[in-house]
Design an enzyme around this catalytic site. Structure first.
Site, short mmCIF file in Angstrom:
data_model
loop_
_atom_site.label_atom_id
_atom_site.label_comp_id
_atom_site.label_asym_id
_atom_site.label_seq_id
_atom_site.Cartn_x
_atom_site.Cartn_y
_atom_site.Cartn_z
N ARG A 87 -6.91 -5.31 1.34
CA ARG A 87 -6.58 -5.01 3.43
C ARG A 87 -7.84 -4.09 3.43
O ARG A 87 -7.88 -3.83 4.81
CB ARG A 87 -5.43 -3.85 2.98
N LYS A 95 -1.19 4.38 12.59
CA LYS A 95 -1.18 3.83 13.18
C LYS A 95 0.43 3.67 13.58
O LYS A 95 0.91 4.01 15.12
CB LYS A 95 -1.61 2.49 13.32
N ARG A 123 4.85 5.07 0.25
CA ARG A 123 5.07 5.09 1.64
C ARG A 123 6.62 3.96 1.04
O ARG A 123 6.24 2.64 0.25
CB ARG A 123 4.32 3.55 2.98
N ARG A 148 -7.85 -6.59 15.42
CA ARG A 148 -8.18 -6.55 14.53
C ARG A 148 -9.82 -6.74 14.41
O ARG A 148 -9.81 -6.71 12.92
CB ARG A 148 -7.32 -6.63 13.55
N ARG A 198 6.60 -2.14 0.51
CA ARG A 198 6.61 -3.18 1.53
C ARG A 198 5.96 -4.36 0.42
O ARG A 198 4.44 -4.09 -0.72
CB ARG A 198 5.63 -3.27 2.84
#
Ligand code: AP5
Ligand code: MG
Length: 214
Positions: free
Chosen positions: A171, A13, A127, A88, A160
């Site tokens: 998540r 996203k 990531r 969300r 992160r």
């Protein structure tokens, strides 16, 4: 042009929203980035949000809705915006819909970037994010030019806090429970577009550009 980016954590996203925002000259509004900036600045909002984010849980609706509704009323949003990570939950989607319909507007596209769960873990583990400027990389799919150093600002890129495998699992289940129902919500409003997210980033971008006619 008013666009919502839907999709699981790590679906891409943020990566796509940044590129579309640049191409269309409209702001990229990421609630996750707003919370991370607040955490870094040590604000009250950041302190509250962190307790949820670190566990992979959603920040309560009442801390999110007003923040976004106020943000999209600002002058730079006059020509449109891309919402990344909001709404969300169904109550968030209603809050947005109510705020827009009060001024005779609606969302043009809710773009769902579709990536199966099995690809997500790999994307999150690889990531790397720059805490200084917010740029995002992937050690395999989109590496920095110099290892560990942000191409944009020269800061050190890091994993992160919520990208650790245990938190990613949480998540994902929160996503399936609370966010996936938005696919039907926007489909019923004829705003939904599905994009195959298991393609190179440039191809995903091309599909989105063709969809919105940018
Ligand atoms: P947020 O920051 O929004 O995180 P998220 O939705 O979990 O999504 P991510 O940012 O992790 O992934 P992304 O889809 O942006 O993927 P990216 O482009 O980086 O939210 C964080 C937390 O804040 C939430 O858990 C919650 O606690 C809270 N929060 C935020 N908004 C909220 C709200 N509205 N209500 C309540 N709580 C809220 O890509 C991922 C990786 O894959 C990168 O390394 C990238 O380089 C790579 N990649 C991207 N595209 C491709 C591709 N096509 N092929 C290969 N690799 C790719
Ligand atoms: Mg993101």
């Amino acid at each position: 042009m008013k666009i919502i980016m839907l999709g699981a954590p790590g679906a891409g996203k943020g990566t796509q929203a940044k590129m579309i925002a640049e191409k269309c000259g409209i702001p990229h509004i990421s609630t996750g980035d707003i919370f991370r900036a607040n955490i870094k600045q040590g604000t009250e909002l950041g302190r509250k949000a962190k307790t949820y984010m670190d566990q992979g849980l959603l920040v309560p609706d009442e801390l999110v809705c007003d923040l976004v509704v106020d943000r999209i009323k600002q002058d730079d949003c006059e020509r449109g915006y891309i919402l990344d990570g909001f709404p969300r939950t169904i109550p968030q989607a209603h809050a947005l819909e109510d705020a827009l319909s009060a001024i005779g507007q609606k969302i043009d596209y809710a773009i769902d970037i579709d990536v199966p769960d099995e690809n997500i873990i790999d994307r999150m583990a690889g990531r790397r994010s720059c805490p200084k400027c917010g740029a995002t990389y992937h050690i395999k799919y989109n590496p920095t030019k110099a290892e560990g150093i942000c191409d944009v600002c020269g800061g050190e890129v890091v994993l992160r806090e919520d990208d650790k495998p245990e938190t990613v699992k949480n998540r994902l289940s929160v996503y399936h429970e609370q966010t996936q129902p938005l696919i039907d919500f926007y489909s019923e409003r004829n705003a939904l577009a599905e994009i195959n997210g298991v393609q190179p980033m440039e191809k995903v971008f091309e599909d989105i550009v063709n969809l919105i006619g940018a």
